[in-house]
Motif scaffolding. Structure first.
Motif, mmCIF file in Angstrom:
data_model
loop_
_atom_site.group_PDB
_atom_site.id
_atom_site.type_symbol
_atom_site.label_atom_id
_atom_site.label_comp_id
_atom_site.label_asym_id
_atom_site.label_seq_id
_atom_site.Cartn_x
_atom_site.Cartn_y
_atom_site.Cartn_z
ATOM 1 N N GLY A 62 0.706 -1.396 0.083
ATOM 2 C CA GLY A 62 0.110 -0.190 -0.031
ATOM 3 C C GLY A 62 0.721 1.194 0.021
ATOM 4 N N LYS A 63 2.045 1.103 0.546
ATOM 5 C CA LYS A 63 2.756 2.597 0.786
ATOM 6 C C LYS A 63 3.426 2.931 -0.700
ATOM 7 C CE LYS A 63 7.135 -0.042 1.684
ATOM 8 N NZ LYS A 63 6.814 -1.065 0.567
ATOM 9 N N ASP A 64 3.292 1.961 -1.773
ATOM 10 C CA ASP A 64 3.662 2.275 -3.100
ATOM 11 C C ASP A 64 2.674 2.691 -4.041
ATOM 12 O OD1 ASP A 64 6.395 1.523 -2.480
ATOM 13 O OD2 ASP A 64 5.693 -0.563 -2.898
ATOM 14 N N MET A 65 1.457 3.161 -3.348
ATOM 15 C CA MET A 65 0.293 3.459 -4.186
ATOM 16 C C MET A 65 0.544 4.613 -5.015
ATOM 17 S SD MET A 65 -3.690 3.410 -3.288
ATOM 18 C CE MET A 65 -4.895 4.067 -4.393
ATOM 19 N N GLY A 66 1.288 5.544 -4.465
ATOM 20 C CA GLY A 66 1.195 6.681 -5.131
ATOM 21 C C GLY A 66 2.334 6.429 -6.408
ATOM 22 N N LYS A 67 3.171 5.791 -6.475
ATOM 23 C CA LYS A 67 4.164 5.471 -7.344
ATOM 24 C C LYS A 67 3.391 4.948 -8.598
ATOM 25 C CE LYS A 67 7.685 3.393 -5.224
ATOM 26 N NZ LYS A 67 8.901 2.784 -5.063
ATOM 27 N N VAL A 68 2.542 4.023 -8.247
ATOM 28 C CA VAL A 68 1.774 3.312 -9.173
ATOM 29 C C VAL A 68 0.708 4.183 -9.833
ATOM 30 C CG1 VAL A 68 0.074 1.326 -9.527
ATOM 31 C CG2 VAL A 68 2.126 1.008 -7.964
ATOM 32 N N MET A 69 0.088 5.201 -8.857
ATOM 33 C CA MET A 69 -1.021 5.825 -9.421
ATOM 34 C C MET A 69 -0.256 6.758 -10.263
ATOM 35 S SD MET A 69 -4.145 4.916 -8.855
ATOM 36 C CE MET A 69 -5.022 6.396 -8.972
ATOM 37 N N GLY A 70 0.776 7.264 -10.195
ATOM 38 C CA GLY A 70 1.455 8.213 -10.878
ATOM 39 C C GLY A 70 1.702 7.847 -12.326
ATOM 40 N N VAL A 71 2.226 6.592 -12.658
ATOM 41 C CA VAL A 71 2.450 6.017 -13.690
ATOM 42 C C VAL A 71 1.157 5.277 -14.522
ATOM 43 C CG1 VAL A 71 3.494 3.979 -14.824
ATOM 44 C CG2 VAL A 71 4.862 5.058 -13.090
ATOM 45 N N ALA A 72 0.372 4.934 -13.730
ATOM 46 C CA ALA A 72 -1.035 4.375 -14.086
ATOM 47 C C ALA A 72 -1.873 5.525 -14.846
ATOM 48 C CB ALA A 72 -1.658 3.761 -13.246
ATOM 49 N N SER A 73 -1.863 6.789 -13.958
ATOM 50 C CA SER A 73 -2.931 7.781 -14.654
ATOM 51 C C SER A 73 -2.152 8.411 -15.838
ATOM 52 C CB SER A 73 -2.700 8.944 -13.332
ATOM 53 O OG SER A 73 -3.117 8.670 -12.193
ATOM 54 N N LYS A 74 -0.984 8.371 -15.954
ATOM 55 C CA LYS A 74 -0.456 8.872 -17.483
ATOM 56 C C LYS A 74 -0.793 7.839 -18.603
ATOM 57 C CE LYS A 74 3.225 11.983 -15.680
ATOM 58 N NZ LYS A 74 3.426 11.586 -14.270
ATOM 59 N N LYS A 75 -0.397 6.533 -18.277
ATOM 60 C CA LYS A 75 -0.484 5.559 -19.212
ATOM 61 C C LYS A 75 -2.020 5.197 -19.456
ATOM 62 C CE LYS A 75 3.652 2.582 -18.960
ATOM 63 N NZ LYS A 75 4.026 1.194 -18.892
ATOM 64 N N LEU A 76 -2.837 5.253 -18.597
ATOM 65 C CA LEU A 76 -4.336 4.837 -18.667
ATOM 66 C C LEU A 76 -5.179 5.911 -18.828
ATOM 67 C CD1 LEU A 76 -4.246 2.067 -16.376
ATOM 68 C CD2 LEU A 76 -3.825 1.876 -18.684
ATOM 69 N N ALA A 77 -4.691 7.183 -19.235
ATOM 70 C CA ALA A 77 -5.227 8.346 -19.272
ATOM 71 C C ALA A 77 -6.390 8.397 -20.306
ATOM 72 C CB ALA A 77 -4.464 9.634 -19.614
ATOM 73 N N GLY A 78 -7.856 8.482 -20.161
ATOM 74 C CA GLY A 78 -8.708 8.312 -21.335
ATOM 75 C C GLY A 78 -9.171 7.276 -21.402
ATOM 76 N N LEU A 79 -8.637 6.041 -20.820
ATOM 77 C CA LEU A 79 -8.901 4.569 -21.044
ATOM 78 C C LEU A 79 -9.808 4.056 -19.960
ATOM 79 C CD1 LEU A 79 -5.574 3.133 -22.920
ATOM 80 C CD2 LEU A 79 -7.701 4.070 -23.842
ATOM 81 N N ALA A 80 -9.653 4.571 -18.555
ATOM 82 C CA ALA A 80 -10.099 4.178 -17.680
ATOM 83 C C ALA A 80 -10.393 5.549 -16.592
ATOM 84 C CB ALA A 80 -9.458 3.204 -17.080
#
Length: 149
Positions: A117-135
């Motif tokens: 859970g402590k790594d959620m920020g890192k994952v969200m940062g990458v995911a938000s960019k990669k999946l922008a508009g797709l989810a």
């Protein structure tokens, strides 16, 4: 043809078809596009990427408003909002299915090396960019919490 021109053309089509919902929705979208084009620093241009962000924002606002209307027992207003959302969704790229979203997020989690859970920020940062508009951000966040939790 860019998104701005496509919306303008579809307004004409909606007028001819006497489709009031599509006409009202597309006129609102075009109004927001024009405001973005004439904003300070925009140099009277609107890229398709910016136009997509605007449509995504309007779609999210419509869904949120419909949710509130349902909670307040106003299904008639919720239905009107959802009809407008449906018109705008035609301009958005196809959304990821829950299975596709999970697979993409698992890949991102292993890429980032997240373990809890402590790594959620890192994952969200990458995911938000990669999946922008797709989810939707809300769906991404919920799935990341589930996968890391």
């Amino acid at each position: 043809m860019d998104l701005f021109e496509k919306v303008s053309e579809d307004i004409k089509t909606a007028m001819k078809a006497k489709d009031k919902i599509a006409l009202d929705t597309l006129r609102n979208v075009k109004k927001v596009f024009l405001e973005a084009k004439t904003a300070p620093g925009a140099n009277d241009t609107l890229s398709d990427a910016d136009a997509l962000k605007i449509i995504q924002k309007l779609t999210k606002q419509g869904k949120d408003a419909a949710e509130i209307y349902v909670q307040q027992g106003r299904q008639d207003l919720a239905d009107a909002e959802l009809a407008q959302v449906k018109v705008m969704e035609a301009y958005l790229p196809k959304q990821l299915s829950p299975e596709e979203l999970e697979a993409a997020l698992k890949e991102i989690i292993s890429e980032v090396g997240a373990t809890g859970g402590k790594d959620m920020g890192k994952v969200m940062g990458v995911a938000s960019k990669k999946l922008a508009g797709l989810a939707e951000g809300r769906a991404i966040s919920a799935k990341v919490k589930e996968l890391l939790g």
